[in-house]
Design a protein around this motif. Structure first.
Motif, PDB file in Angstrom:
ATOM      1  N   SER A 212      -2.817  10.900   0.818  1.00 50.32           N
ATOM      2  CA  SER A 212      -2.436  10.773  -0.896  1.00 50.32           C
ATOM      3  C   SER A 212      -1.707   9.182  -0.678  1.00 50.32           C
ATOM      4  CB  SER A 212      -2.121  11.569  -1.340  1.00 50.32           C
ATOM      5  OG  SER A 212      -2.157  11.546  -2.506  1.00 50.32           O
ATOM      6  N   GLY A 213      -1.870   8.617  -1.747  1.00 50.56           N
ATOM      7  CA  GLY A 213      -0.317   7.689  -1.595  1.00 50.56           C
ATOM      8  C   GLY A 213       0.000   7.210  -0.415  1.00 50.56           C
ATOM      9  N   ALA A 214      -0.717   5.990   0.204  1.00 50.36           N
ATOM     10  CA  ALA A 214      -0.586   6.038   1.207  1.00 50.36           C
ATOM     11  C   ALA A 214      -1.255   4.615   1.544  1.00 50.36           C
ATOM     12  CB  ALA A 214      -0.362   7.404   2.983  1.00 50.36           C
ATOM     13  N   LEU A 215      -2.624   4.176   0.687  1.00 48.47           N
ATOM     14  CA  LEU A 215      -3.307   3.421   1.473  1.00 48.47           C
ATOM     15  C   LEU A 215      -3.590   2.290   1.214  1.00 48.47           C
ATOM     16  CD1 LEU A 215      -6.157   3.476   3.374  1.00 48.47           C
ATOM     17  CD2 LEU A 215      -7.287   3.071   1.473  1.00 48.47           C
ATOM     18  N   ALA A 216      -2.361   1.364   2.195  1.00 49.98           N
ATOM     19  CA  ALA A 216      -2.412   0.203   1.545  1.00 49.98           C
ATOM     20  C   ALA A 216      -2.689  -1.127   3.396  1.00 49.98           C
ATOM     21  CB  ALA A 216      -1.335  -0.492   0.728  1.00 49.98           C
ATOM     22  N   SER A 217      -2.515  -1.914   2.795  1.00 51.52           N
ATOM     23  CA  SER A 217      -2.556  -3.480   3.721  1.00 51.52           C
ATOM     24  C   SER A 217      -1.415  -3.531   4.469  1.00 51.52           C
ATOM     25  CB  SER A 217      -3.408  -4.137   3.560  1.00 51.52           C
ATOM     26  OG  SER A 217      -3.627  -5.235   3.416  1.00 51.52           O
ATOM     27  N   TYR A 218      -1.160  -4.101   5.366  1.00 53.68           N
ATOM     28  CA  TYR A 218       0.072  -4.744   6.054  1.00 53.68           C
ATOM     29  C   TYR A 218       0.088  -5.863   5.050  1.00 53.68           C
ATOM     30  CZ  TYR A 218       1.524  -1.619   9.725  1.00 53.68           C
ATOM     31  OH  TYR A 218       1.868  -0.232  10.509  1.00 53.68           O
ATOM     32  N   ARG A 219      -1.288  -6.654   4.780  1.00 55.42           N
ATOM     33  CA  ARG A 219      -1.356  -8.045   4.606  1.00 55.42           C
ATOM     34  C   ARG A 219      -0.781  -7.708   3.330  1.00 55.42           C
ATOM     35  NH1 ARG A 219      -6.201  -6.663   5.867  1.00 55.42           N
ATOM     36  NH2 ARG A 219      -7.625  -6.113   4.389  1.00 55.42           N
ATOM     37  N   ARG A 220      -1.414  -6.633   2.530  1.00 54.42           N
ATOM     38  CA  ARG A 220      -1.132  -6.819   0.904  1.00 54.42           C
ATOM     39  C   ARG A 220       1.095  -6.420   0.302  1.00 54.42           C
ATOM     40  NH1 ARG A 220      -4.104  -5.795  -4.144  1.00 54.42           N
ATOM     41  NH2 ARG A 220      -2.428  -5.985  -5.953  1.00 54.42           N
ATOM     42  N   LYS A 221       0.960  -5.471   1.930  1.00 63.16           N
ATOM     43  CA  LYS A 221       2.251  -4.829   1.154  1.00 63.16           C
ATOM     44  C   LYS A 221       3.142  -6.385   1.675  1.00 63.16           C
ATOM     45  CE  LYS A 221       1.967  -0.457   2.639  1.00 63.16           C
ATOM     46  NZ  LYS A 221       2.428   0.907   4.113  1.00 63.16           N
ATOM     47  N   MET A 222       2.963  -7.241   2.385  1.00 64.93           N
ATOM     48  CA  MET A 222       4.323  -8.349   2.584  1.00 64.93           C
ATOM     49  C   MET A 222       3.909  -9.217   1.773  1.00 64.93           C
ATOM     50  SD  MET A 222       4.024  -8.893   6.815  1.00 64.93           S
ATOM     51  CE  MET A 222       1.773  -8.445   7.768  1.00 64.93           C
ATOM     52  N   GLY A 223       2.447  -9.431   0.976  1.00 63.56           N
ATOM     53  CA  GLY A 223       2.206 -10.623   0.192  1.00 63.56           C
ATOM     54  C   GLY A 223       2.843 -10.098  -0.808  1.00 63.56           C
ATOM     55  N   ASP A 224       3.107  -8.987  -0.917  1.00 64.35           N
ATOM     56  CA  ASP A 224       3.567  -8.597  -2.422  1.00 64.35           C
ATOM     57  C   ASP A 224       5.191  -7.962  -1.918  1.00 64.35           C
ATOM     58  OD1 ASP A 224       1.017  -8.366  -3.321  1.00 64.35           O
ATOM     59  OD2 ASP A 224       0.664  -5.713  -4.042  1.00 64.35           O
ATOM     60  N   GLY A 225       5.865  -8.017  -1.120  1.00 59.99           N
ATOM     61  CA  GLY A 225       6.879  -7.791  -0.903  1.00 59.99           C
ATOM     62  C   GLY A 225       7.015  -6.351  -0.559  1.00 59.99           C
ATOM     63  N   THR A 226       6.164  -5.449  -1.008  1.00 60.13           N
ATOM     64  CA  THR A 226       6.603  -4.191  -0.684  1.00 60.13           C
ATOM     65  C   THR A 226       6.919  -3.734   0.475  1.00 60.13           C
ATOM     66  OG1 THR A 226       5.191  -3.796  -1.966  1.00 60.13           O
ATOM     67  CG2 THR A 226       5.283  -1.977  -0.374  1.00 60.13           C
ATOM     68  N   GLY A 227       8.168  -2.501   0.521  1.00 61.41           N
ATOM     69  CA  GLY A 227       7.782  -2.425   1.867  1.00 61.41           C
ATOM     70  C   GLY A 227       7.639  -1.495   2.731  1.00 61.41           C
ATOM     71  N   ILE A 228       7.354  -1.751   4.517  1.00 60.45           N
ATOM     72  CA  ILE A 228       6.702  -1.070   5.191  1.00 60.45           C
ATOM     73  C   ILE A 228       7.961   0.329   5.970  1.00 60.45           C
ATOM     74  CG2 ILE A 228       5.774  -1.084   7.418  1.00 60.45           C
ATOM     75  CD1 ILE A 228       5.112  -4.019   6.540  1.00 60.45           C
ATOM     76  N   GLU A 229       6.636   1.362   5.562  1.00 58.31           N
ATOM     77  CA  GLU A 229       7.561   1.922   6.340  1.00 58.31           C
ATOM     78  C   GLU A 229       7.839   2.720   7.757  1.00 58.31           C
ATOM     79  OE1 GLU A 229       8.587   5.666   6.949  1.00 58.31           O
ATOM     80  OE2 GLU A 229       7.097   5.461   7.906  1.00 58.31           O
ATOM     81  N   MET A 230       8.569   2.966   8.184  1.00 61.56           N
ATOM     82  CA  MET A 230       9.647   2.540   9.341  1.00 61.56           C
ATOM     83  C   MET A 230       9.017   3.523  10.685  1.00 61.56           C
ATOM     84  SD  MET A 230      13.575   3.393   8.866  1.00 61.56           S
ATOM     85  CE  MET A 230      14.795   2.875   7.677  1.00 61.56           C
TER      86      MET A 230
END
Length: 320
Positions: A212-230
């Motif tokens: 839950s609340g966890a399915l997003a690609s790396y490419r989308r996170k980096m494209g949107d400027g979303t933080g990547i969990e450690m």
């Protein structure tokens, strides 16, 4: 990033991807069951709650173990605590975790035995007498960062440690005579959802699960400027793989993905599910991969919580 990031996957890709992920992440496919040291026990309505240590060769992992009344065999579920650094939400997340354990285990002859693990950074904060995580501290973020940084400079990753903990919990459940070895699952939200996805991708002993609340690609996170969990900071991961590959590696086992329209950590979940879906449509049938997308933000609300718990109970009891 991987050239096949927009390809769909067939069933044969799942086994290939599991074979690629395991050595890449550095996990052992057959971990030894840890010794389970019981620190305290309390009797609840329909189940017993134990505060335990899972003792491995090189570590001690605090965990909550909830066991339904009766002789079993029961399904077993590893529940991953999702604990943020924010002091304002920490206590509620711990309460949610306890409630999840209670709801899962308080179902005589149906509900799973459940083992609940905290993130690596919170190990020192398990209170032996209360079987709870203590009040969040100001240095939570520092603990989490150090758990990542110390491993990176030593040639390891935080993800490897997180997965080793999860696999130890799976081994502990499978070692119990009252747990059905064909009905072991995993569950998590946010940080715990990420852990569930990666765990199921490398450990086929986990037969069903919910992220839950966890399915997003790396490419989308980096494209949107979303933080990547450690724990997801894995050197060179996106040169070969992305989250659709992790999702596909879970096929054809049963998986529920829960996402929300205003959750940046689930931004492209629709696309990822559709990329992976063909790999799930085998003997398990088209319902092996389920996706529920609701209106709302990242926080786990009561509607999603109830939906997840009921799905896990049905899946563990093979009632679907």
């Amino acid at each position: 990033m991987s050239d096949d990031c927009h390809m769909t996957f067939d069933p044969a890709d799942a086994e290939r991807l599991r074979g690629e992920l395991r050595p890449f992440l550095g996990v052992n496919t057959a971990p030894v069951a840890p010794e389970v040291e019981v620190l305290s026990t309390s009797q609840e309505d329909g189940f017993a709650r134990h505060l335990v240590h899972l003792v491995t060769e090189d570590d001690v992992i605090p965990s909550l173990l909830a066991v339904p009344s009766g002789s079993g065999p029961f399904p077993g579920v590893v529940v991953f605590i999702s604990m943020p650094a924010s002091a304002t939400s920490g206590s509620r997340r711990c309460s949610d975790l306890s409630a999840t354990s209670s709801r899962l285990s308080g179902q005589p002859w149906r509900g799973p035995a459940s083992s609940c693990l905290p993130p690596t950074r919170l190990r020192s904060r398990i209170a032996a007498q209360e079987a709870e995580v203590s009040t969040p501290r100001d240095d939570d973020w520092d603990q989490h960062y150090n758990a990542l940084a110390y491993r990176l400079v030593s040639g390891g990753t935080l993800m490897r440690k997180v997965l080793e903990d999860g696999m130890a919990a799976v081994s502990a459940l499978l070692a119990r005579a009252d747990v059905d070895p064909e009905a072991v699952g995993a569950l998590g939200h946010s940080y715990g959802g990420n852990t569930t996805l990666f765990l199921m991708a490398v450990d086929e002993r986990v037969r069903f699960g919910c992220a839950s609340g966890a399915l997003a690609s790396y490419r989308r996170k980096m494209g949107d400027g979303t933080g990547i969990e450690m724990a997801e900071v894995i050197p060179a991961f996106t040169t070969r793989l992305d989250i659709e590959h992790v999702l596909t590696a879970i096929a054809p086992r049963h998986l529920l993905v829960v996402s929300a329209t205003d959750d940046k950590y689930s931004a492209d979940s629709d696309e990822l599910v559709e990329l992976a879906r063909p790999a799930f449509n085998t003997r398990s049938g088209p319902e092996a991969l389920s996706h529920v997308r609701v209106a709302g933000g990242h926080a786990l609300d009561a509607h999603r919580f109830d939906l997840i718990v009921e799905w896990m109970i049905r899946s563990g009891s093979r009632e679907e």
